[in-house]
Design a protein around this motif. Structure first.
Motif, PDB file in Angstrom:
ATOM      1  N   SER A   1      50.741  38.288  43.892  1.00 48.61           N
ATOM      2  CA  SER A   1      49.597  38.836  43.050  1.00 48.61           C
ATOM      3  C   SER A   1      49.648  40.233  42.572  1.00 48.61           C
ATOM      4  O   SER A   1      49.425  40.649  41.498  1.00 48.61           O
ATOM      5  CB  SER A   1      48.271  38.597  43.893  1.00 48.61           C
ATOM      6  N   PHE A   2      50.375  40.915  43.475  1.00 42.83           N
ATOM      7  CA  PHE A   2      50.737  42.428  42.750  1.00 42.83           C
ATOM      8  C   PHE A   2      51.509  42.198  41.681  1.00 42.83           C
ATOM      9  O   PHE A   2      51.445  43.195  40.646  1.00 42.83           O
ATOM     10  CB  PHE A   2      51.447  43.049  44.141  1.00 42.83           C
TER      11      PHE A   2
ATOM     12  N   ILE B   1      49.528  41.563  38.784  1.00 42.56           N
ATOM     13  CA  ILE B   1      48.702  42.742  38.261  1.00 42.56           C
ATOM     14  C   ILE B   1      49.394  43.633  37.361  1.00 42.56           C
ATOM     15  O   ILE B   1      48.874  44.055  36.199  1.00 42.56           O
ATOM     16  CB  ILE B   1      48.368  43.650  39.433  1.00 42.56           C
TER      17      ILE B   1
ATOM     18  N   LEU C   1      46.097  40.724  34.758  1.00 42.64           N
ATOM     19  CA  LEU C   1      45.711  41.814  35.571  1.00 42.64           C
ATOM     20  C   LEU C   1      44.452  41.794  36.359  1.00 42.64           C
ATOM     21  O   LEU C   1      44.503  41.917  37.701  1.00 42.64           O
ATOM     22  CB  LEU C   1      45.807  43.314  34.616  1.00 42.64           C
TER      23      LEU C   1
ATOM     24  N   SER D   1      45.044  38.822  38.848  1.00 42.80           N
ATOM     25  CA  SER D   1      46.253  38.848  39.990  1.00 42.80           C
ATOM     26  C   SER D   1      45.556  39.967  41.083  1.00 42.80           C
ATOM     27  O   SER D   1      45.670  39.950  42.110  1.00 42.80           O
ATOM     28  CB  SER D   1      47.326  39.279  39.355  1.00 42.80           C
ATOM     29  N   LEU D   2      44.572  41.016  40.170  1.00 38.44           N
ATOM     30  CA  LEU D   2      44.102  41.974  41.333  1.00 38.44           C
ATOM     31  C   LEU D   2      43.000  41.204  42.276  1.00 38.44           C
ATOM     32  O   LEU D   2      43.000  41.486  43.352  1.00 38.44           O
ATOM     33  CB  LEU D   2      43.018  43.111  40.493  1.00 38.44           C
TER      34      LEU D   2
END
Length: 405
Positions: free
Chosen positions: A151-152, A155, A259, A262-263
């Motif tokens: 996920s990071f 982002i 972004l 995923s954040l």
């Protein structure tokens, strides 16, 4: 140490587990930086769904085939060597996309084959190493933290890539992005050199693990669940990114979408990893699967960037909720199956074959129906039908006979 314990909980981690997370993190970053934009890159060259769908089908087919071949090799050579081969093929893939024309159907199938081989080697070895370096008490942490890293990466990767591509004339930005991905893959290969070599096995007995489906109801249900997972992933892997580009005409919008979603996933993965206990895993799978199916209806009747963002928010919440317990249960069942230690390679191979069979099934249906009907009319119907995939996972998994531990 107390701060680390606060972040990850009461989990004992070792060197190999951290190294494997690091390799997976570099892979996730390289993929997030570039993979989404390959679909857009191919679309801009053809303005047709057929080459992209054929490219995705080629990936799934060669990934499944490579799993079988790499599985046999994994019984003869070090798993980490298979990992390095896979990452090397992934680097070759991006070089091939840049150096060769990809505006023909044959070309997209060929580059899909390269990516499928790379994915097959990488995921076979990574899943196998995951099974070997984690225990039941660290498995959920690993899957959750791996989701956090993914996920990071999601982002920062798509946003930066989208900004670079949109700020440059023509396809020059794609060159920078794809080269950056190659560099990250090389770093992952170097880091893998520090992983401890694994004990080698001598027998590759795929037939016995296939037979285990008849003898072991839990294992049979896991393979069915992976097929249903695959039928959703097949067409959603490329349709959504094309939808975003068509709705906005901008690669930067694709990056912004990545972004935002995923954040949300980053936060959700952290929360899910900490709060979902073993006794709530099946309930979490139901909630996550239901949300993934419900999200489809936000983009069925009309496609705008705002609606796509709403869709993205819902699935960003749903995926961590379903995947963390789902993957943990899957590995636990494999671990309790017949001769799991000796046949762990075969179990991973069969699991991935079913997953990619589901992907091929939905992509093949997509190719057939878009060949006979207008894409705008048939795609909404297809995403409704195949969007139910993860929801069906619950109805298969709920019949598992789980030992209370």
């Amino acid at each position: 140490m107390s701060k680390l314990k606060f972040l990850i909980g009461d989990v004992k981690v070792n060197k190999d587990l951290i190294l494997l997370l690091s390799v997976g993190g570099l892979f996730s970053l390289a993929t997030a930086l570039s993979n989404t934009f390959v679909n857009v890159y191919l679309w801009k060259q053809s303005n047709d769904y057929l080459p992209i769908a054929s490219y995705q089908f080629s990936i799934a087919f060669f990934q499944a085939l490579t799993f079988i071949i790499a599985g046999r090799l994994a019984k003869q050579i070090d798993r980490v060597v298979i990992l390095r081969i896979g990452i090397s093929f992934l680097a070759i893939f991006y070089i091939a996309v840049l150096l060769f024309e990809t505006d023909t159907l044959i070309a997209t199938i060929l580059i899909g084959a390269i990516l499928g081989i790379g994915n097959g080697c990488y995921y076979l070895s990574f899943n196998l190493l995951t099974f070997e370096v984690t225990e039941p008490d660290t498995r959920q942490f690993f899957n959750g933290f791996m989701g956090l890293l993914g996920s990071f990466s999601g982002i920062i990767g798509p946003f930066i890539a989208g900004a670079i591509i949109s700020s440059m004339i023509g396809n020059k930005g794609y060159t920078y992005v794809f080269v950056a991905a190659v560099i990250l893959f090389i770093c992952a290969v170097i880091l893998s050199c520090f992983l401890v070599r694994r004990e080698l096995d001598t027998e590759f007995n795929l037939k016995r693990v296939i037979l285990e489906r008849k003898l072991n109801g839990n294992w049979r249900r896991v393979t069915h669940a992976n097929f249903f997972q695959g039928i959703r992933e097949g067409i959603f892997l490329f349709v959504i990114s094309i939808y975003i580009y068509l709705a906005t005409g901008s690669e930067f919008a694709v990056g912004k979408y990545g972004l935002i979603t995923s954040l949300i996933s980053f936060i959700t993965y952290y929360v899910v990893t900490r709060i979902i206990k073993e006794e709530y895993r099946l309930k979490a799978i139901f909630i996550g699967g239901f949300l993934l199916f419900a999200a489809v209806f936000t983009i069925v009747f009309k496609v705008t960037f705002s609606l796509l963002i709403i869709y993205g928010v819902i699935i960003s919440l749903a995926y961590p909720i379903i995947l963390v317990p789902y993957l943990s249960i899957t590995y636990d069942i494999i671990g309790k199956s017949y001769k799991a230690r000796e046949y762990r390679v075969e179990y991973i191979v069969i699991r991935e074959v079913y997953l990619n069979s589901g992907r091929m099934f939905s992509i093949a249906a997509f190719i057939i129906f878009t060949a006979f009907f207008p894409a705008k009319q048939v795609i909404p119907i297809l995403i409704c039908i195949f969007g139910v995939g993860h929801f069906l996972v619950y109805f298969v998994m709920r019949k598992l006979e789980l030992d209370p531990t």
